[in-house]
Motif scaffolding. Structure first.
Motif, PDB file in Angstrom:
ATOM      1  N   PRO A 109      -7.874   7.522   0.395  1.00  0.00           N
ATOM      2  CA  PRO A 109      -7.222   7.067  -0.835  1.00  0.00           C
ATOM      3  C   PRO A 109      -7.807   7.775  -2.063  1.00  0.00           C
ATOM      4  O   PRO A 109      -9.025   7.988  -2.158  1.00  0.00           O
ATOM      5  CB  PRO A 109      -7.536   5.566  -0.871  1.00  0.00           C
ATOM      6  N   GLN A 163      -6.649   6.334  -7.998  1.00  0.00           N
ATOM      7  CA  GLN A 163      -5.658   5.330  -8.385  1.00  0.00           C
ATOM      8  C   GLN A 163      -5.333   4.400  -7.216  1.00  0.00           C
ATOM      9  O   GLN A 163      -5.221   3.183  -7.381  1.00  0.00           O
ATOM     10  CB  GLN A 163      -4.370   6.012  -8.868  1.00  0.00           C
ATOM     11  N   GLU A 164      -5.191   4.971  -6.034  1.00  0.00           N
ATOM     12  CA  GLU A 164      -4.905   4.151  -4.852  1.00  0.00           C
ATOM     13  C   GLU A 164      -6.054   3.187  -4.563  1.00  0.00           C
ATOM     14  O   GLU A 164      -5.826   2.038  -4.175  1.00  0.00           O
ATOM     15  CB  GLU A 164      -4.640   5.052  -3.650  1.00  0.00           C
ATOM     16  N   GLN A 165      -7.276   3.662  -4.766  1.00  0.00           N
ATOM     17  CA  GLN A 165      -8.429   2.790  -4.525  1.00  0.00           C
ATOM     18  C   GLN A 165      -8.438   1.615  -5.498  1.00  0.00           C
ATOM     19  O   GLN A 165      -8.740   0.480  -5.108  1.00  0.00           O
ATOM     20  CB  GLN A 165      -9.728   3.588  -4.647  1.00  0.00           C
ATOM     21  N   ASP A 208      -5.779   0.304  -6.808  1.00  0.00           N
ATOM     22  CA  ASP A 208      -4.697  -0.574  -6.356  1.00  0.00           C
ATOM     23  C   ASP A 208      -5.111  -1.391  -5.131  1.00  0.00           C
ATOM     24  O   ASP A 208      -4.707  -2.549  -4.984  1.00  0.00           O
ATOM     25  CB  ASP A 208      -3.443   0.251  -6.036  1.00  0.00           C
ATOM     26  N   SER A 245       3.608   5.729  -7.526  1.00  0.00           N
ATOM     27  CA  SER A 245       3.078   5.729  -6.169  1.00  0.00           C
ATOM     28  C   SER A 245       2.777   4.301  -5.731  1.00  0.00           C
ATOM     29  O   SER A 245       2.202   3.507  -6.482  1.00  0.00           O
ATOM     30  CB  SER A 245       1.805   6.583  -6.086  1.00  0.00           C
ATOM     31  N   THR A 267       1.078   1.515  -3.097  1.00  0.00           N
ATOM     32  CA  THR A 267       0.014   1.259  -2.130  1.00  0.00           C
ATOM     33  C   THR A 267       0.308  -0.067  -1.437  1.00  0.00           C
ATOM     34  O   THR A 267       0.576  -1.075  -2.096  1.00  0.00           O
ATOM     35  CB  THR A 267      -1.361   1.205  -2.815  1.00  0.00           C
ATOM     36  N   THR A 326       2.320   5.713  -0.577  1.00  0.00           N
ATOM     37  CA  THR A 326       1.393   6.803  -0.251  1.00  0.00           C
ATOM     38  C   THR A 326       0.076   6.335   0.356  1.00  0.00           C
ATOM     39  O   THR A 326      -0.740   7.157   0.768  1.00  0.00           O
ATOM     40  CB  THR A 326       1.056   7.601  -1.526  1.00  0.00           C
ATOM     41  N   CYS A 327      -0.151   5.026   0.442  1.00  0.00           N
ATOM     42  CA  CYS A 327      -1.434   4.543   0.939  1.00  0.00           C
ATOM     43  C   CYS A 327      -1.251   3.191   1.616  1.00  0.00           C
ATOM     44  O   CYS A 327      -0.475   2.345   1.143  1.00  0.00           O
ATOM     45  CB  CYS A 327      -2.439   4.419  -0.223  1.00  0.00           C
TER      46      CYS A 327
END
Length: 296
Positions: A160, A163-165, A167, A227, A229, A261-262
């Motif tokens: 990740p 940003q994904e982390q 989220d 994106s 998650t 995306t995650c």
């Protein structure tokens, strides 16, 4: 997936399998047979794939009885007649089926009237108690399938991003709250905002709904990060006998369609079906998959 043969066959009586939809019942069937278990399948007419009959025809260690969701008395009578003292629930039963399609027999009707609330956890817990009172122990749905539980760490080539982390951290907090109330186990997050919450429609449908919401925001020129998650968690006091979180290749297909995306999971508390195929598709789609130990 191959399952190791044990040194000795299990000397206990037959194992009952209450089979819902999807591949879960068949994976459990393969694993239990590899352990030398004779299986008595209670196949649900509304849910179980008819492939179950073919499996029984090809294997004398499998017996199948078809019954409807509301036939609790018949389920008990069938298992008792077959000598079943342990049973496993495997495979999804759509929540809307539980609450709308069943015609309960007298025993299930009595059970439903006794419940304070009719959420899935309460209903299945009450069914487990009734089975136990009749000498049929409901055991963990992860029995025989421990190799398929998600292991901690990043499961894909890509980890990740920042940003994904963010989220994931936010989404885990929200997901645990909804799971504690037995609403669902999945949330879809974008830019630390909750886009979709799973309810009776199931994980993949919630993911696709999030994708549609994001497309509508895109048309409106929203400034929200596009994106998505996906965070899927176990309940805070997850009863491993039923409703254990499960993901498979179909989850990644839904994420691709939605533009997610995650994917973040609970390690040791989530079953992954076809992990090799799932990770291959995720890598091809540049989707990060990560599993963390509860309650991280």
């Amino acid at each position: 997936m191959q399952f190791d043969q044990p040194n000795k066959l299990d000397p206990r009586k037959k194992l009952g399998l209450i089979a819902g939809n999807g591949r879960f019942p068949f994976l459990l069937l393969d694993a239990a047979r590899a352990h030398g278990e004779e299986i008595v399948v209670a196949a649900l007419k509304e849910e179980t794939d008819t492939e179950m009959d073919a499996r029984a025809a090809a294997d004398p260690g499998i017996r199948v009885h078809w019954l409807s969701l509301g036939e609790l008395s018949r389920l008990i009578e069938t298992f008792q007649a077959e000598g079943v003292t342990r049973a496993i629930m495997a495979g999804q039963v759509k929540h809307k089926q539980i609450f709308s399609s069943i015609r309960p027999d007298w025993r299930l009707a009595k059970l439903l009237l006794s419940l304070r609330t009719r959420n899935t956890n309460m209903l299945l817990g009450a069914v487990a108690k009734v089975l136990g009172d009749e000498g049929i122990e409901l055991i963990s749905s992860t029995s025989y399938l421990e190799p398929m539980l998600a292991k901690p760490g990043t499961l894909t080539v890509r980890a990740p991003n920042e940003q994904e982390q963010l989220d994931i951290v936010y989404g885990r907090e929200i997901a645990r709250m909804i799971a504690a109330h037995d609403i669902g186990q999945t949330v879809v997050i974008a830019g630390q905002a909750c886009v979709a919450v799973e309810a009776m429609e199931g994980t993949d449908a919630a993911i696709l709904r999030a994708g549609l919401i994001m497309k509508s925001l895109e048309a409106a020129a929203s400034t929200l990060d596009r994106s998505l998650t996906v965070i899927k968690v176990a309940k805070p006091k997850q009863d491993l006998r039923f409703d254990v979180p499960v993901i498979g290749v179909a989850t990644i297909h839904a994420m691709r369609e939605a533009g997610a995306t995650c994917l973040a999971l609970d390690a040791g508390r989530t079953l992954i079906f076809d992990e090799i195929g799932l990770c291959r598709l995720a890598n091809e789609s540049n989707i990060a998959v990560v599993a963390s130990l509860y309650p991280a």
